[in-house]
Design an enzyme around this catalytic site. Structure first.
Site, PDB file in Angstrom:
ATOM      1  N   HIS A  83       0.835  -1.196   0.000  1.00  0.00           N
ATOM      2  CA  HIS A  83       0.000   0.000   0.000  1.00  0.00           C
ATOM      3  C   HIS A  83       0.867   1.242   0.000  1.00  0.00           C
ATOM      4  O   HIS A  83       1.902   1.281   0.658  1.00  0.00           O
ATOM      5  CB  HIS A  83      -0.888   0.010   1.242  1.00  0.00           C
ATOM      6  CG  HIS A  83      -2.130   0.838   1.103  1.00  0.00           C
ATOM      7  ND1 HIS A  83      -3.321   0.316   0.636  1.00  0.00           N
ATOM      8  CD2 HIS A  83      -2.376   2.137   1.368  1.00  0.00           C
ATOM      9  CE1 HIS A  83      -4.245   1.269   0.622  1.00  0.00           C
ATOM     10  NE2 HIS A  83      -3.694   2.382   1.062  1.00  0.00           N
ATOM     11  N   ASP A 162     -13.848   2.553   6.565  1.00  0.00           N
ATOM     12  CA  ASP A 162     -12.821   3.320   5.851  1.00  0.00           C
ATOM     13  C   ASP A 162     -13.398   3.888   4.570  1.00  0.00           C
ATOM     14  O   ASP A 162     -13.102   5.033   4.218  1.00  0.00           O
ATOM     15  CB  ASP A 162     -11.579   2.481   5.544  1.00  0.00           C
ATOM     16  CG  ASP A 162     -10.527   3.308   4.804  1.00  0.00           C
ATOM     17  OD1 ASP A 162     -10.116   4.344   5.361  1.00  0.00           O
ATOM     18  OD2 ASP A 162     -10.153   2.956   3.676  1.00  0.00           O
ATOM     19  N   ARG A 169     -13.122  12.452   4.370  1.00  0.00           N
ATOM     20  CA  ARG A 169     -11.846  13.172   4.564  1.00  0.00           C
ATOM     21  C   ARG A 169     -11.453  13.892   3.289  1.00  0.00           C
ATOM     22  O   ARG A 169     -10.974  15.026   3.315  1.00  0.00           O
ATOM     23  CB  ARG A 169     -10.744  12.196   4.980  1.00  0.00           C
ATOM     24  CG  ARG A 169     -10.864  11.742   6.430  1.00  0.00           C
ATOM     25  CD  ARG A 169      -9.953  10.556   6.705  1.00  0.00           C
ATOM     26  NE  ARG A 169      -8.569  10.831   6.457  1.00  0.00           N
ATOM     27  CZ  ARG A 169      -7.713   9.955   5.894  1.00  0.00           C
ATOM     28  NH1 ARG A 169      -8.101   8.748   5.541  1.00  0.00           N
ATOM     29  NH2 ARG A 169      -6.465  10.290   5.716  1.00  0.00           N
ATOM     30  N   SER A 184      -6.524   4.475   8.368  1.00  0.00           N
ATOM     31  CA  SER A 184      -7.127   4.171   7.065  1.00  0.00           C
ATOM     32  C   SER A 184      -6.332   3.096   6.325  1.00  0.00           C
ATOM     33  O   SER A 184      -6.878   2.088   5.859  1.00  0.00           O
ATOM     34  CB  SER A 184      -7.190   5.462   6.242  1.00  0.00           C
ATOM     35  OG  SER A 184      -7.438   5.196   4.885  1.00  0.00           O
ATOM     36  N   LYS A 188      -7.280  -1.377   6.151  1.00  0.00           N
ATOM     37  CA  LYS A 188      -7.409  -2.154   4.913  1.00  0.00           C
ATOM     38  C   LYS A 188      -6.413  -3.310   4.883  1.00  0.00           C
ATOM     39  O   LYS A 188      -6.694  -4.372   4.354  1.00  0.00           O
ATOM     40  CB  LYS A 188      -7.206  -1.239   3.699  1.00  0.00           C
ATOM     41  CG  LYS A 188      -8.365  -0.278   3.471  1.00  0.00           C
ATOM     42  CD  LYS A 188      -8.264   0.471   2.152  1.00  0.00           C
ATOM     43  CE  LYS A 188      -7.308   1.631   2.149  1.00  0.00           C
ATOM     44  NZ  LYS A 188      -7.744   2.832   2.829  1.00  0.00           N
TER      45      LYS A 188
HETATM   46  N1  URA Z   1      -4.150   5.760   1.526  1.00  0.00           N
HETATM   47  C1  URA Z   1      -5.171   5.324   2.293  1.00  0.00           C
HETATM   48  O1  URA Z   1      -5.642   4.224   2.111  1.00  0.00           O
HETATM   49  N2  URA Z   1      -5.639   6.111   3.248  1.00  0.00           N
HETATM   50  C2  URA Z   1      -5.144   7.333   3.493  1.00  0.00           C
HETATM   51  O2  URA Z   1      -5.614   7.978   4.381  1.00  0.00           O
HETATM   52  C3  URA Z   1      -4.087   7.792   2.690  1.00  0.00           C
HETATM   53  C4  URA Z   1      -3.612   6.977   1.704  1.00  0.00           C
END
Ligand code: URA
Length: 440
Positions: A83, A162, A169, A184, A188
């Site tokens: 990620h 999320d 956000r 966040s 995930k």
């Molecule tokens: N990627 C994400 O999944 N969440 C964030 O808040 C920023 C980048």
């Protein structure tokens, strides 16, 4: 939640929120039992006041528990998730997922949409006609077993809290907060039970964290959450003081990724993706990093990574012929305008966030929650810090729906670049690594 405004008031006043109450608030918002304006006020209070480690953990846990987790128990290959915390021209995931699959690893991943000025993997993938990202947890598992990789969205099934908070956000200028990003990203990652989590924590003008020190703080917060869960994770703090690749949009990024996966592109995007693939092989299989890099380079150059991409696209309902001639399949913008240098000099700095914003304003990202994106819109920008450019040189292209918008974007890109008559060294690609096991 008795009265969700009480939670907002606690944070507004800089007080800690008890774990059970924060959990209830997050779960209620995921079910839309807390209204957007109340949740937005909470996010702004959390943005300004911060969340401590136990609040961040409680929030992350509630976000994971708002949906189901994907156990991936039936998958025999080593499982990795990757990620990015968000950048400009950052298509590492589009390349990494099939590359790692072609190297015998399994990649199961929940991605995000465009956030603020940064691009989102889901928006990019959905530029491929027919491609679905709303996979159920069963579909993710079955696809990973069959083709080696899957990239899915949050859904009512998967980390819905999320999904809801991320969009809010984006719409309320509450993105660039260490605890909110950590919760966040990690919600995930923790929902997918892989053997390894790799994080690309971006630092610089195109990232939410503007300095390597801030990015390291974010990386450490993410490692702390992984450790608290008993999960293995490694994070690289990497350069985002300029766009990583060249494409800043959606279809444009897919075309760039296809070219790269087919061996037709060098540069920092390829270099960083190969590095992550080597890191995954080292951490999961004990393969020497130099040897891992060699294998990854080979998988790109012999076409096996591109083949894996075609299989993933097809499995998710997209047209796999995008890997042959991408522009036969991808949507094209009606206006394509060259970006030309007004002066000559050496590129010494870039406002990468401004380049990202120019692309968002062309339609590649969202100004309001839930807006559709224009998959064809965006920017291609080739120069990198350290390059010398000449007056009149073509530096890239703007893809837009009309001439005026495209011209305005081209101006913004030019204005975002600092030129000097003295050359500078390119910034390092990687500032450092952190891990749940060790630091190095
Ligand atoms: N990627 C994400 O999944 N969440 C964030 O808040 C920023 C980048």
């Amino acid at each position: 939640v008795n009265d969700p405004r009480d939670i907002v008031a606690l944070k507004r006043d800089g007080l800690a929120i008890p774990e059970a109450e924060l959990r209830e608030f997050v779960l209620a918002y995921a079910k839309r039992e807390v209204r957007d304006e109340v949740a937005a006020a909470f996010l702004m209070a959390a943005y300004i006041r911060g969340l401590d480690a136990s609040e961040t953990l409680a929030m992350t846990k509630a976000m994971v528990d708002s949906g189901r987790t994907v156990a991936l128990g039936g998958i025999s290959r080593p499982k990795v998730d990757k990620h990015s915390t968000g950048g400009v021209a950052d298509s590492v995931t589009l390349v990494f997922a099939p590359l790692a699959a072609s190297l015998g690893l399994a990649v199961a991943k929940l991605s995000g949409r465009g956030l603020g000025h940064t691009g989102g993997t889901l928006d990019k993938l959905e530029a491929i006609p027919g491609l679905r990202t709303d996979l159920t947890s069963e579909e993710v598992e079955a696809q990973v077993e069959r083709v080696g990789c899957a990239v899915a969205a949050q859904s009512p099934d998967l980390v819905p809290a999320d999904g809801a908070m991320y969009a809010l956000r984006d719409a309320t200028a509450t993105v660039s907060s260490v605890p909110l990003i950590a919760a966040s990203v990690m919600s995930k990652k923790l929902a997918m039970e892989t053997d390894l989590i790799l994080l690309d924590v971006k630092a610089g003008s195109g990232a939410f964290m503007k300095t390597p020190e801030q990015a390291r703080t974010l990386a450490a917060a993410c490692m702390e959450l992984a450790r608290g869960w008993g999960r293995r994770a490694r994070a690289a703090v990497t350069d985002m003081s300029q766009p990583l690749g060249e494409a800043v949009g959606n279809a444009l990024d897919v075309a760039e990724a296809v070219e790269l996966l087919g061996g037709g592109r060098r540069g920092r995007l390829r270099e960083l993706t190969v590095l992550f693939a080597a890191e995954a092989m080292a951490s999961l299989e004990g393969i020497d990093r130099a040897e891992g890099s060699k294998r990854a380079e080979r998988a790109i150059d012999d076409g096996s990574a591109l083949e894996a991409f075609a299989r993933m696209v097809e499995a998710q309902g997209g047209d796999p012929s995008v890997t042959g001639d991408p522009w036969k399949v991808l949507p094209k913008a009606p206006v394509v305008l060259p970006i030309e240098a007004g002066e000559s000099g050496f590129v010494t700095a870039m406002e990468a966030e401004e380049i990202g914003r120019a692309s968002v304003d062309l339609g590649a990202g969202r100004l309001r929650k839930g807006d559709p994106v224009d998959p064809a819109a965006g920017i291609v920008f080739e120069p990198k810090i350290g390059d010398e450019i000449e007056t009149g040189q073509k530096l890239g292209e703007v893809h837009g729906r009309d001439e005026d918008a495209a011209r305005a974007a081209a101006w913004r890109v030019i204005a975002a670049v600092t030129l000097s008559d003295r050359p500078v060294d390119p910034p390092p690609l990687v500032h450092g690594w952190l891990g749940t096991d060790e630091e190095r």
